[in-house]
Design a protein around this motif. Sequence first.
Motif, PDB file in Angstrom:
ATOM      1  N   PRO A 126     -24.377  72.434  80.849  1.00 16.93           N
ATOM      2  CA  PRO A 126     -23.555  72.572  82.295  1.00 16.93           C
ATOM      3  C   PRO A 126     -22.609  71.198  82.534  1.00 16.93           C
ATOM      4  CG  PRO A 126     -25.651  73.562  82.551  1.00 16.93           C
ATOM      5  CD  PRO A 126     -25.852  72.879  81.375  1.00 16.93           C
ATOM      6  N   LYS A 127     -23.423  70.178  82.305  1.00 17.39           N
ATOM      7  CA  LYS A 127     -22.823  68.758  82.700  1.00 17.39           C
ATOM      8  C   LYS A 127     -21.582  68.611  81.846  1.00 17.39           C
ATOM      9  CE  LYS A 127     -23.201  64.228  83.999  1.00 17.39           C
ATOM     10  NZ  LYS A 127     -23.957  63.711  85.227  1.00 17.39           N
ATOM     11  N   ALA A 128     -21.646  69.143  80.318  1.00 17.28           N
ATOM     12  CA  ALA A 128     -20.629  68.948  79.593  1.00 17.28           C
ATOM     13  C   ALA A 128     -19.256  70.122  79.792  1.00 17.28           C
ATOM     14  CB  ALA A 128     -21.205  68.968  78.013  1.00 17.28           C
ATOM     15  N   ILE A 129     -19.673  71.133  80.079  1.00 13.45           N
ATOM     16  CA  ILE A 129     -18.730  72.084  80.489  1.00 13.45           C
ATOM     17  C   ILE A 129     -17.828  71.597  81.630  1.00 13.45           C
ATOM     18  CG2 ILE A 129     -18.484  74.353  81.206  1.00 13.45           C
ATOM     19  CD1 ILE A 129     -20.558  75.384  79.610  1.00 13.45           C
ATOM     20  N   SER A 130     -18.857  71.284  82.790  1.00 13.43           N
ATOM     21  CA  SER A 130     -18.041  70.605  84.014  1.00 13.43           C
ATOM     22  C   SER A 130     -17.229  69.447  83.725  1.00 13.43           C
ATOM     23  CB  SER A 130     -19.209  70.137  84.896  1.00 13.43           C
ATOM     24  OG  SER A 130     -18.426  69.696  86.129  1.00 13.43           O
ATOM     25  N   ASN A 131     -17.597  68.521  82.887  1.00 14.42           N
ATOM     26  CA  ASN A 131     -16.905  67.424  82.489  1.00 14.42           C
ATOM     27  C   ASN A 131     -15.606  67.549  81.631  1.00 14.42           C
ATOM     28  OD1 ASN A 131     -18.671  65.716  83.812  1.00 14.42           O
ATOM     29  ND2 ASN A 131     -19.785  64.973  82.180  1.00 14.42           N
ATOM     30  N   MET A 132     -15.724  68.627  80.817  1.00 14.44           N
ATOM     31  CA  MET A 132     -14.559  68.835  79.949  1.00 14.44           C
ATOM     32  C   MET A 132     -13.607  69.502  80.987  1.00 14.44           C
ATOM     33  SD  MET A 132     -16.329  70.042  76.473  1.00 14.44           S
ATOM     34  CE  MET A 132     -14.815  71.105  75.891  1.00 14.44           C
ATOM     35  N   LEU A 133     -13.971  70.423  81.538  1.00 15.08           N
ATOM     36  CA  LEU A 133     -13.101  71.176  82.529  1.00 15.08           C
ATOM     37  C   LEU A 133     -12.328  69.959  83.718  1.00 15.08           C
ATOM     38  CD1 LEU A 133     -14.963  74.249  83.542  1.00 15.08           C
ATOM     39  CD2 LEU A 133     -12.762  74.124  82.273  1.00 15.08           C
ATOM     40  N   TRP A 134     -13.124  69.188  84.116  1.00 16.48           N
ATOM     41  CA  TRP A 134     -12.510  68.066  85.141  1.00 16.48           C
ATOM     42  C   TRP A 134     -11.665  67.095  84.185  1.00 16.48           C
ATOM     43  CZ3 TRP A 134     -12.422  62.691  84.673  1.00 16.48           C
ATOM     44  CH2 TRP A 134     -12.251  62.004  85.680  1.00 16.48           C
ATOM     45  N   SER A 135     -12.060  66.843  82.981  1.00 11.05           N
ATOM     46  CA  SER A 135     -10.935  66.032  82.278  1.00 11.05           C
ATOM     47  C   SER A 135      -9.727  66.940  81.963  1.00 11.05           C
ATOM     48  CB  SER A 135     -11.552  65.768  80.890  1.00 11.05           C
ATOM     49  OG  SER A 135     -12.789  64.943  81.173  1.00 11.05           O
ATOM     50  N   PHE A 136      -9.803  68.331  81.687  1.00  9.13           N
ATOM     51  CA  PHE A 136      -8.559  68.926  81.253  1.00  9.13           C
ATOM     52  C   PHE A 136      -7.728  68.861  82.635  1.00  9.13           C
ATOM     53  CE2 PHE A 136      -8.686  71.879  77.645  1.00  9.13           C
ATOM     54  CZ  PHE A 136      -9.271  71.097  76.806  1.00  9.13           C
ATOM     55  N   ALA A 137      -8.284  69.245  83.907  1.00  5.74           N
ATOM     56  CA  ALA A 137      -7.498  69.313  85.135  1.00  5.74           C
ATOM     57  C   ALA A 137      -7.038  67.781  85.487  1.00  5.74           C
ATOM     58  CB  ALA A 137      -8.708  69.721  86.295  1.00  5.74           C
ATOM     59  N   THR A 138      -7.801  66.807  85.333  1.00  3.27           N
ATOM     60  CA  THR A 138      -7.309  65.375  85.458  1.00  3.27           C
ATOM     61  C   THR A 138      -6.052  65.063  84.738  1.00  3.27           C
ATOM     62  OG1 THR A 138      -9.347  64.622  86.190  1.00  3.27           O
ATOM     63  CG2 THR A 138      -7.844  62.842  85.179  1.00  3.27           C
ATOM     64  N   LEU A 139      -6.045  65.689  83.130  1.00  3.56           N
ATOM     65  CA  LEU A 139      -4.991  65.222  82.358  1.00  3.56           C
ATOM     66  C   LEU A 139      -3.864  66.444  82.640  1.00  3.56           C
ATOM     67  CD1 LEU A 139      -6.847  64.445  79.205  1.00  3.56           C
ATOM     68  CD2 LEU A 139      -5.741  62.937  80.597  1.00  3.56           C
ATOM     69  N   GLN A 140      -4.007  67.412  83.474  1.00  2.00           N
ATOM     70  CA  GLN A 140      -3.256  68.656  83.713  1.00  2.00           C
ATOM     71  C   GLN A 140      -2.935  69.283  82.502  1.00  2.00           C
ATOM     72  OE1 GLN A 140      -1.720  69.695  86.714  1.00  2.00           O
ATOM     73  NE2 GLN A 140      -3.440  68.623  87.467  1.00  2.00           N
TER      74      GLN A 140
END
Length: 125
Positions: free
Chosen positions: A1-15
């Motif tokens: 779960p943490k890996a998925i959450s972190n990947m999604l956060w990264s995608f959003a941060t990078l737009q």
Amino acid sequence: PKAISNMLWSFATLQLLDFPVMHAMTCSALRLLPQFGSQELSNLVWSCATLLFVNIPLLDAVESLAVSSLRLSFRPLELSNMVWAFATLQSGDGIQFAKMVMPHLEGLPPEGLAISAWALVELRC
């Protein structure tokens, strides 16, 4: 779960919006949702809202899970981010969620209060 959450956060941060990848990650998140902690749930919906990516079954499940565990482990900023995300995406029963969350927002910094106030107005609470 943490890996998925972190990947999604990264995608959003990078737009970075890649629909097939976002769909795969959010579907995986939906299957693993009971294992997500409060920060992972908050990051998950914040990321979707930041990218304006809607996965209705996921958002409904997150909202339901968050409401059922509201008193357990959510910090005010996590709740504020979730209210903002639901208001931004206009998904689920954001009004009901916001009403349940409002008593738990005490202690937010000014920025969190401003974000929450905008979301509550947007949801017409």
